[in-house]
Design a protein around this motif. Structure first.
Motif, PDB file in Angstrom:
ATOM      1  N   ILE A  12      12.855  -0.269  12.739  1.00  0.00           N
ATOM      2  CA  ILE A  12      11.614   0.312  11.879  1.00  0.00           C
ATOM      3  C   ILE A  12      10.570   0.675  13.013  1.00  0.00           C
ATOM      4  O   ILE A  12      10.316   0.290  14.112  1.00  0.00           O
ATOM      5  CB  ILE A  12      11.159  -1.055  11.485  1.00  0.00           C
ATOM      6  CG1 ILE A  12      11.990  -1.799  10.476  1.00  0.00           C
ATOM      7  CG2 ILE A  12       9.629  -0.825  10.741  1.00  0.00           C
ATOM      8  CD1 ILE A  12      12.327  -0.895   9.464  1.00  0.00           C
ATOM      9  N   THR A  13      10.011   1.815  12.406  1.00  0.00           N
ATOM     10  CA  THR A  13       8.938   2.462  13.339  1.00  0.00           C
ATOM     11  C   THR A  13       7.699   2.436  12.476  1.00  0.00           C
ATOM     12  O   THR A  13       7.682   3.033  11.156  1.00  0.00           O
ATOM     13  CB  THR A  13       9.229   4.042  13.598  1.00  0.00           C
ATOM     14  OG1 THR A  13      10.439   3.882  14.622  1.00  0.00           O
ATOM     15  CG2 THR A  13       7.987   4.519  14.328  1.00  0.00           C
ATOM     16  N   VAL A  14       6.402   2.107  12.896  1.00  0.00           N
ATOM     17  CA  VAL A  14       5.159   2.037  12.271  1.00  0.00           C
ATOM     18  C   VAL A  14       4.397   3.156  12.902  1.00  0.00           C
ATOM     19  O   VAL A  14       4.157   2.997  14.100  1.00  0.00           O
ATOM     20  CB  VAL A  14       4.605   0.927  12.101  1.00  0.00           C
ATOM     21  CG1 VAL A  14       3.318   0.853  11.171  1.00  0.00           C
ATOM     22  CG2 VAL A  14       5.537  -0.224  11.086  1.00  0.00           C
TER      23      VAL A  14
ATOM     24  N   PRO B 222       0.675  -1.465  -0.035  1.00  0.00           N
ATOM     25  CA  PRO B 222      -0.014  -0.146  -0.013  1.00  0.00           C
ATOM     26  C   PRO B 222       0.917   0.969  -0.012  1.00  0.00           C
ATOM     27  O   PRO B 222       2.148   1.366   0.634  1.00  0.00           O
ATOM     28  CB  PRO B 222      -0.929  -0.222   1.437  1.00  0.00           C
ATOM     29  CG  PRO B 222       0.025  -0.988   2.133  1.00  0.00           C
ATOM     30  CD  PRO B 222       0.826  -1.945   1.241  1.00  0.00           C
ATOM     31  N   PRO B 223       0.276   2.124  -0.432  1.00  0.00           N
ATOM     32  CA  PRO B 223       1.160   3.565  -0.728  1.00  0.00           C
ATOM     33  C   PRO B 223       1.037   4.267   0.849  1.00  0.00           C
ATOM     34  O   PRO B 223       0.736   5.305   1.006  1.00  0.00           O
ATOM     35  CB  PRO B 223       0.422   4.519  -1.531  1.00  0.00           C
ATOM     36  CG  PRO B 223      -1.241   3.946  -1.484  1.00  0.00           C
ATOM     37  CD  PRO B 223      -1.006   2.442  -1.226  1.00  0.00           C
ATOM     38  N   ILE B 224       1.629   3.625   1.526  1.00  0.00           N
ATOM     39  CA  ILE B 224       2.044   4.055   3.040  1.00  0.00           C
ATOM     40  C   ILE B 224       3.018   5.337   2.997  1.00  0.00           C
ATOM     41  O   ILE B 224       4.085   5.221   2.400  1.00  0.00           O
ATOM     42  CB  ILE B 224       2.342   3.143   4.134  1.00  0.00           C
ATOM     43  CG1 ILE B 224       1.246   2.212   4.421  1.00  0.00           C
ATOM     44  CG2 ILE B 224       2.324   3.664   5.545  1.00  0.00           C
ATOM     45  CD1 ILE B 224       1.616   0.858   4.769  1.00  0.00           C
ATOM     46  N   LEU B 225       2.903   6.360   3.644  1.00  0.00           N
ATOM     47  CA  LEU B 225       3.911   7.400   3.837  1.00  0.00           C
ATOM     48  C   LEU B 225       5.176   6.715   4.122  1.00  0.00           C
ATOM     49  O   LEU B 225       5.179   6.041   5.274  1.00  0.00           O
ATOM     50  CB  LEU B 225       3.529   8.467   4.632  1.00  0.00           C
ATOM     51  CG  LEU B 225       4.277   9.758   4.776  1.00  0.00           C
ATOM     52  CD1 LEU B 225       4.166  10.561   3.364  1.00  0.00           C
ATOM     53  CD2 LEU B 225       3.903  10.811   6.011  1.00  0.00           C
ATOM     54  N   GLY B 226       6.117   7.097   3.447  1.00  0.00           N
ATOM     55  CA  GLY B 226       7.695   6.378   3.830  1.00  0.00           C
ATOM     56  C   GLY B 226       7.974   5.092   3.378  1.00  0.00           C
ATOM     57  O   GLY B 226       9.194   4.575   3.486  1.00  0.00           O
ATOM     58  N   VAL B 227       7.098   4.289   2.801  1.00  0.00           N
ATOM     59  CA  VAL B 227       7.356   3.180   2.234  1.00  0.00           C
ATOM     60  C   VAL B 227       8.366   2.923   1.204  1.00  0.00           C
ATOM     61  O   VAL B 227       9.190   1.963   1.345  1.00  0.00           O
ATOM     62  CB  VAL B 227       6.218   2.473   1.780  1.00  0.00           C
ATOM     63  CG1 VAL B 227       5.826   2.731   0.604  1.00  0.00           C
ATOM     64  CG2 VAL B 227       6.279   0.790   2.002  1.00  0.00           C
TER      65      VAL B 227
ATOM     66  N   GLY C 182       9.920  -1.844  16.011  1.00  0.00           N
ATOM     67  CA  GLY C 182      10.419  -3.169  15.711  1.00  0.00           C
ATOM     68  C   GLY C 182      11.878  -3.436  14.869  1.00  0.00           C
ATOM     69  O   GLY C 182      12.267  -2.378  14.503  1.00  0.00           O
ATOM     70  N   THR C 183      12.082  -4.644  14.648  1.00  0.00           N
ATOM     71  CA  THR C 183      13.376  -4.585  13.893  1.00  0.00           C
ATOM     72  C   THR C 183      13.147  -4.753  12.441  1.00  0.00           C
ATOM     73  O   THR C 183      14.162  -4.486  11.472  1.00  0.00           O
ATOM     74  CB  THR C 183      14.388  -5.439  14.413  1.00  0.00           C
ATOM     75  OG1 THR C 183      13.670  -6.871  14.439  1.00  0.00           O
ATOM     76  CG2 THR C 183      14.416  -5.372  16.136  1.00  0.00           C
TER      77      THR C 183
ATOM     78  N   VAL D 105       5.613   4.623   7.714  1.00  0.00           N
ATOM     79  CA  VAL D 105       6.923   3.788   8.168  1.00  0.00           C
ATOM     80  C   VAL D 105       7.810   4.567   8.001  1.00  0.00           C
ATOM     81  O   VAL D 105       8.314   5.172   7.162  1.00  0.00           O
ATOM     82  CB  VAL D 105       6.635   2.408   7.470  1.00  0.00           C
ATOM     83  CG1 VAL D 105       5.339   1.726   7.595  1.00  0.00           C
ATOM     84  CG2 VAL D 105       6.839   2.634   5.896  1.00  0.00           C
ATOM     85  N   SER D 106       8.928   4.223   8.828  1.00  0.00           N
ATOM     86  CA  SER D 106      10.159   4.880   8.904  1.00  0.00           C
ATOM     87  C   SER D 106      11.398   4.039   9.495  1.00  0.00           C
ATOM     88  O   SER D 106      10.915   3.013  10.071  1.00  0.00           O
ATOM     89  CB  SER D 106      10.311   6.037   9.449  1.00  0.00           C
ATOM     90  OG  SER D 106       9.915   6.135  10.716  1.00  0.00           O
TER      91      SER D 106
END
Length: 472
Positions: free
Chosen positions: A243-245, A147-152, A255-256, A236-237
């Protein structure tokens, strides 16, 4: 350019395309098979096969922790994640020869290892080859939808196409998507020693019977999977290992590693369907016989036909169109008898209508019969008493069956056969099964349908009383 004339040109060497190629070639048709990537398609290389192999590794680890009730001292397993992945790839390598180019060339199929695209209504180009065929079969399957999630675009993530190549065990795997793929991977990874968080924008396992889905979700939660529902991922970033969601309500999850498991997109982008006069939207627009509604030379099977996205559906579709293409016989595809399963522990399987769907379709003419695993002797002996079966019955025939529990994917086969062949509940009730087996759950469910008609029926009791008086 090299020009090739053939009876059938198949685009895609996944489950459906291979089934058509094998059947048509062995029955005398000239077949050209095009595949620009891996023989065997998604199921062999990225889907059904590797996921079940990883699930099997997780089961082995879990068994070491859960033997206390059998007198086996639980122990914390030492998991070598990379060796578990070795098992996954050994399984793929073992099965791969069945789907290989060499095998199909041995069957007489002309295999071209290039992507194909239409250049006219009766021609497809694949690399330096132009194939003119009497019939074309589009069997290109589907791919992971991201999906077109910001930062993907700037954040490392995995899909089912890449997660099986990961060699280092994730410390904390965040999974976006709470459907079958997400839940299977969540349980496999928690059992292999990872921390797991699943983020689902709506309801986890929302396409399944909610009563049965709850049994699976409760088990995953008990095993330590954090399941967060009703929270769409907004952003996501991060980098590898960090990893941060962020969800739409601005809750953040750390998470990692990140796995995208939110669904599938159909592979039609490379086909140049407009040039072939093949109408399409999300997939190819087909009639009930899986034939293009705008180019009668073209068929579409499997995911690309726009229906249920399961490997066995592609194989079923192959049989439908072979009947039509080779023998000119009428053939239509149906979904009423198609089963599916989610291979969590416990498994969840379905064929036909769910209870909710059946009540809408049949109203007061519906009976729903149930039987719990906890009353099956084999389940009791093996400590696998979590689960139940529900069978939806109308007019004495099953119209749907839902099973959650051990080996549900195997048990659903009896109901798939009954629905496909329009059998009555008496066909199941009259079947003699070995004792003790889990399969008796099916027979007991059929018995539960007849019990009220026999044991709670005053007329039956009167007849039995009269017969007993007159019998010598």
């Amino acid at each position: 350019m090299n020009r090739i004339k053939t009876d059938i040109c198949i685009i895609g060497a996944g489950s459906g395309g291979l089934s058509v190629a094998a059947g048509a070639s062995q029955m005398g048709a000239k077949v050209v098979l095009l595949e620009g990537h891996k023989m065997g398609g998604d199921c062999l290389n990225y889907g059904c096969v590797p996921s079940k192999a990883l699930i099997a590794a997780g089961k082995q680890a879990h068994a070491m922790e859960t033997g206390a009730s059998f007198g086996v001292k639980p122990t914390q397993p030492t998991v070598d994640y990379s060796v578990a992945k070795d098992h996954v790839h050994r399984v793929i390598d073992t099965i791969a020869p069945v789907d290989s180019q060499e095998r199909f060339e041995g069957l007489g199929v002309h295999v071209v290892r290039e992507y194909g695209h239409f250049i006219s209504r009766q021609e497809v180009q694949a690399g330096p080859n132009i194939i003119e065929a009497r019939r074309f079969v589009i069997a290109t399957g589907s791919s992971p939808f991201v999906p077109p999630i910001l930062g993907v675009q700037d954040t490392p993530y995995y899909t089912n196409e890449t997660i099986f190549d990961l060699r280092d065990r994730p410390d904390h795997l965040i999974i976006i998507g709470g459907g079958p793929i997400g839940m299977e991977m969540a349980q496999a990874h928690i059992r292999l020693g990872c921390k797991v968080t699943v983020l689902e924008g709506a309801k986890a396992m929302g396409k399944d019977d909610p009563e049965l889905a709850a049994v699976v979700l409760d088990r995953l939660t008990d095993e330590g999977v954090q399941i967060v529902e009703g929270q769409l991922a907004r952003k996501v970033s991060g980098t590898d290992g960090d990893i941060t969601v962020e969800t739409q309500d601005e809750t953040t999850f750390q998470g990692t590693h990140l796995l995208m498991a939110v669904g599938r997109k159909i592979n039609i982008d490379k086909l140049n369907l407009d040039e072939g006069g093949v109408a399409h939207d999300r997939g190819v627009k087909v009639d009930p016989g899986l034939r293009s509604v705008t180019n009668k030379k073209v068929y579409a099977i499997g995911d690309v036909a726009g229906g249920l996205q399961f490997t066995h559906v592609a194989g079923y579709h192959a049989g439908v169109i072979v009947r039509s293409m080779l023998f000119g016989l009428p053939a239509k595809a149906s979904t009423r008898h198609i089963p599916w399963a989610t291979y969590t522990d416990p498994e969840l399987a379905q064929v036909g209508l769910t209870e909710e769907q059946a009540r809408k379709a049949y109203g007061i003419k519906l009976d729903v019969v149930r039987f719990p695993y906890a009353e099956n002797d084999r389940a009791i002996a093996e400590g696998k008493t979590t689960g139940l079966i529900k069978v939806m019955v109308s007019g004495g025939r099953p119209v749907g069956a839902s099973i959650v529990g051990a080996h549900a994917g195997e048990l659903i086969a009896m109901w798939a056969m009954a629905i496909a062949n329009k059998q009555k509940m008496s066909a199941i009730a009259n079947t003699v099964l070995p004792y003790p087996t889990l399969a008796e759950i099916n027979k007991r469910a059929a018995g539960a349908y007849f019990s009220p008609k026999l044991f709670d029926n005053p007329t039956v009791k009167r007849v039995v009383g009269l017969v007993q008086r007159w019998l010598p």
